[in-house]
Design a protein around this motif. Structure first.
Motif, mmCIF file in Angstrom:
data_model
loop_
_atom_site.group_PDB
_atom_site.id
_atom_site.type_symbol
_atom_site.label_atom_id
_atom_site.label_comp_id
_atom_site.label_asym_id
_atom_site.label_seq_id
_atom_site.Cartn_x
_atom_site.Cartn_y
_atom_site.Cartn_z
ATOM 1 N N MET A 51 0.843 -1.209 0.000
ATOM 2 C CA MET A 51 0.000 0.000 0.000
ATOM 3 C C MET A 51 0.875 1.256 0.000
ATOM 4 S SD MET A 51 -3.237 -0.640 -0.107
ATOM 5 C CE MET A 51 -4.072 -2.230 -0.189
ATOM 6 N N MET A 52 1.915 1.241 0.835
ATOM 7 C CA MET A 52 2.789 2.416 0.906
ATOM 8 C C MET A 52 3.553 2.584 -0.402
ATOM 9 S SD MET A 52 3.700 5.028 2.457
ATOM 10 C CE MET A 52 2.954 4.902 4.069
ATOM 11 N N LEU A 53 4.044 1.482 -0.968
ATOM 12 C CA LEU A 53 4.779 1.569 -2.237
ATOM 13 C C LEU A 53 3.859 2.050 -3.360
ATOM 14 C CD1 LEU A 53 6.894 -1.712 -1.940
ATOM 15 C CD2 LEU A 53 7.748 0.645 -1.866
ATOM 16 N N ALA A 54 2.611 1.600 -3.329
ATOM 17 C CA ALA A 54 1.643 2.037 -4.354
ATOM 18 C C ALA A 54 1.422 3.539 -4.258
ATOM 19 C CB ALA A 54 0.323 1.291 -4.182
ATOM 20 N N ALA A 55 1.353 4.062 -3.031
ATOM 21 C CA ALA A 55 1.151 5.504 -2.856
ATOM 22 C C ALA A 55 2.376 6.278 -3.337
ATOM 23 C CB ALA A 55 0.865 5.818 -1.389
ATOM 24 N N LEU A 56 3.573 5.771 -3.022
ATOM 25 C CA LEU A 56 4.795 6.458 -3.471
ATOM 26 C C LEU A 56 4.905 6.417 -4.989
ATOM 27 C CD1 LEU A 56 7.353 5.189 -0.778
ATOM 28 C CD2 LEU A 56 6.254 7.435 -0.921
ATOM 29 N N LEU A 57 4.577 5.262 -5.571
ATOM 30 C CA LEU A 57 4.640 5.112 -7.024
ATOM 31 C C LEU A 57 3.623 6.028 -7.703
ATOM 32 C CD1 LEU A 57 5.196 1.981 -9.087
ATOM 33 C CD2 LEU A 57 3.038 3.129 -9.455
ATOM 34 N N ALA A 58 2.375 5.963 -7.236
ATOM 35 C CA ALA A 58 1.315 6.756 -7.868
ATOM 36 C C ALA A 58 1.538 8.248 -7.622
ATOM 37 C CB ALA A 58 -0.041 6.326 -7.297
ATOM 38 N N GLY A 59 1.991 8.589 -6.416
ATOM 39 C CA GLY A 59 2.230 9.999 -6.099
ATOM 40 C C GLY A 59 3.347 10.577 -6.946
#
Lengths: 212, 304
Positions: free
Chosen positions: B176-184
């Protein structure tokens, strides 16, 4: 008082009487089931046998459905029953996703979660659940697990092969089986071949014959 | 393990009810995807303001608007997925605090409030609205702090889905955190057109490293997951070999992770911003596919 269920699979003959009694008692809509009997055929011809396993909510002591429900629609009664308040349910289906036993479904008529309640309304009136009454061979044993002289407690004490489904999930089910094998209690131990499902093509929520 | 059991028992289900099918559909995928962007851009704005304050100052308002839009997409699809959406208010009036859904709903609501406050401090409109960068930056710190649990609560929710062994903690938390960093980072690469190449390149590094870490975790799940539990092994069969979702899984892994990593490397060699932007677009599209596959496959397994 902690109410529990025990099914003696040695006795069950797959008549589905419990299924029908449950549907009638609880007005369970078409294509959905609070209780069902699963048939699993085991072996290779001619060494084959058919097993019958009634499946219903396990009324777990540590119920994942109760924990995940955001509005306490699923809640414990003092007697240990995991009950559901359909008026409060928001239909998030979190409980459907959480239940390791596939015992919860979304009622197509109310669009809320529904499941076996051990016929809590009957129990409150000192009656047995409908499935217990309907069973012609008394394979369903229902009673107080806290009472050492109840039928269910005596059954558990006198049988060495009492099992629960998926004990590794840590849910502590209040639903036991006697005489169950891996193929009956573990859904991954049997194949599901297309075409052997009951009423799985139903897409309507209308009762047979339409509205009355 | 499952194969061996089946071979030993020759057991076949010969009469049962139909399986319930997909209970959490693509609506939930959009929910997770949009939330990743909504919180991810807030993380990235904080990063840019700390490291490139002179050139990222004008991103305060547009980033806040993007966060508000995507958080509302997340909320809208959460609502759309409910079978009784008009009863959503029950979460606030009958909250059950052991549920990650309840905790998440409250946190997301507060988060939305903070985003609107950020918008207030960053908007400029005649004499009515005046920018206040100092207040914005102070509030942004608290918004970033709240964005962390808002990002992670879906992982907690998925881990509460005890039936779905594939989603257990702590792997989902990391994803979830990696997805947020990637998408952000991907969204900010596209949004921050006036940023210097260095600033964009640093966002590219965040994107690339997030993609690499997420890819490694997914591949580890694929290889080592079956060793954890029989159920996980059975679920992963859907994305292996000729599995029903194998093609979609690998398309997701390539589009979300491998191609962006490759393109980011190429963009650094040639200092190409257009290649970086292509990597960002692919990462955003691929993330939806990856999330969708991971959401659907545990639901295909019979529970009873």
């Amino acid at each position: 008082m902690q109410l529990g269920f025990l099914v003696d699979l040695h006795l069950c003959m797959g008549c589905k009487g419990c299924e029908i009694a449950c549907k009638v008692e609880n007005e369970v809509p078409l294509s959905t089931w609070r209780l069902r009997v699963k048939y699993v055929d085991v072996g290779v011809f001619p060494e084959t046998k058919r097993t019958f396993t009634p499946l219903r909510c396990n009324h777990c002591e540590n119920a994942p459905c109760e924990r995940i429900c955001p509005v306490s629609a699923l809640h414990y009664l003092d007697n240990g029953i995991v009950n559901i308040d359909k008026e409060r349910c928001i239909g998030c289906a979190g409980c459907v996703m959480a239940c390791p036993y596939g015992a919860i479904y979304i009622d197509p008529e109310t669009q809320t979660a529904d499941k076996c309640t051990y016929c809590a309304h009957r129990v409150a009136s000192s009656m047995m659940p409908a499935c217990v009454v309907a069973c012609p061979v008394e394979a369903n044993i229902f009673g107080d697990l806290d009472d050492p002289i109840s039928n269910i407690s005596k059954y558990i004490q006198s049988n060495s092969d009492v099992q629960v489904r998926k004990p590794e999930k840590g849910t502590n089910p209040h639903h036991y089986y006697v005489g169950g094998g891996n193929v009956q209690l573990n859904p991954l131990a049997s194949e599901r071949v297309e075409g052997y499902s009951l009423f799985n093509k139903l897409t309507t929520k209308m009762p047979v014959g339409g509205h009355h | 393990m499952v194969h061996e059991t089946l071979a030993a028992t020759h057991a076949v289900v010969t009469l049962d009810v139909g399986l319930p099918g997909i209970v959490w559909p693509w609506l939930v995928t959009i929910n997770m995807w949009a939330k990743s962007i909504g919180t991810g851009v807030i993380f990235m704005l904080f990063y840019l303001l700390k490291n490139y304050p002179s050139e990222s100052g004008n991103l305060r308002f547009p980033t806040t608007v993007v966060a508000i839009v995507f958080i509302h997409i997340f909320l809208l699809f959460t609502l759309a997925d409910l079978h009784q959406p008009l009863r959503m208010w029950h979460i606030f009036f009958y909250p059950h605090w052991t549920s990650a859904i309840t905790v998440g709903a409250w946190m997301a609501t507060i988060f939305v409030g903070l985003l609107f406050a950020l918008a207030f401090f960053s908007a400029e409109y005649g004499k009515i609205l005046k920018k206040n960068d100092a207040a914005f930056d102070k509030l942004l710190f608290w918004t970033v702090l709240l964005a962390i649990p808002v990002t992670l609560y879906t992982a907690a929710l998925m881990s509460q889905a005890t039936a779905r062994e594939l989603w257990q903690m702590p792997t989902e938390t990391a994803q979830m955190m990696l997805a947020a960093l990637l998408a952000g980072s991907a969204t900010m690469i596209l949004l921050g057109k006036n940023l210097s190449y260095e600033a964009k390149s640093s966002l590219g590094v965040i994107l690339g490293l997030s993609a690499l870490a997420a890819f490694i975790i997914y591949q580890s799940e694929l290889v080592f997951g079956p060793m954890k539990a029989e159920e996980v092994g059975a679920v992963l069969e859907y994305i292996k070999g000729n599995g029903e979702y194998a093609t979609m899984f690998w398309i997701g892994q390539f589009v979300a992770y491998l191609l962006p990593i490759l393109l980011i490397t190429l963009s650094r060699v040639g200092r190409s911003e257009s290649i970086l932007q292509l990597a960002a677009i692919l990462a955003l599209v691929g993330l939806w596919i990856v999330k969708h596959v991971w959401l659907i496959i545990p639901q295909l397994l019979p529970m009873s």
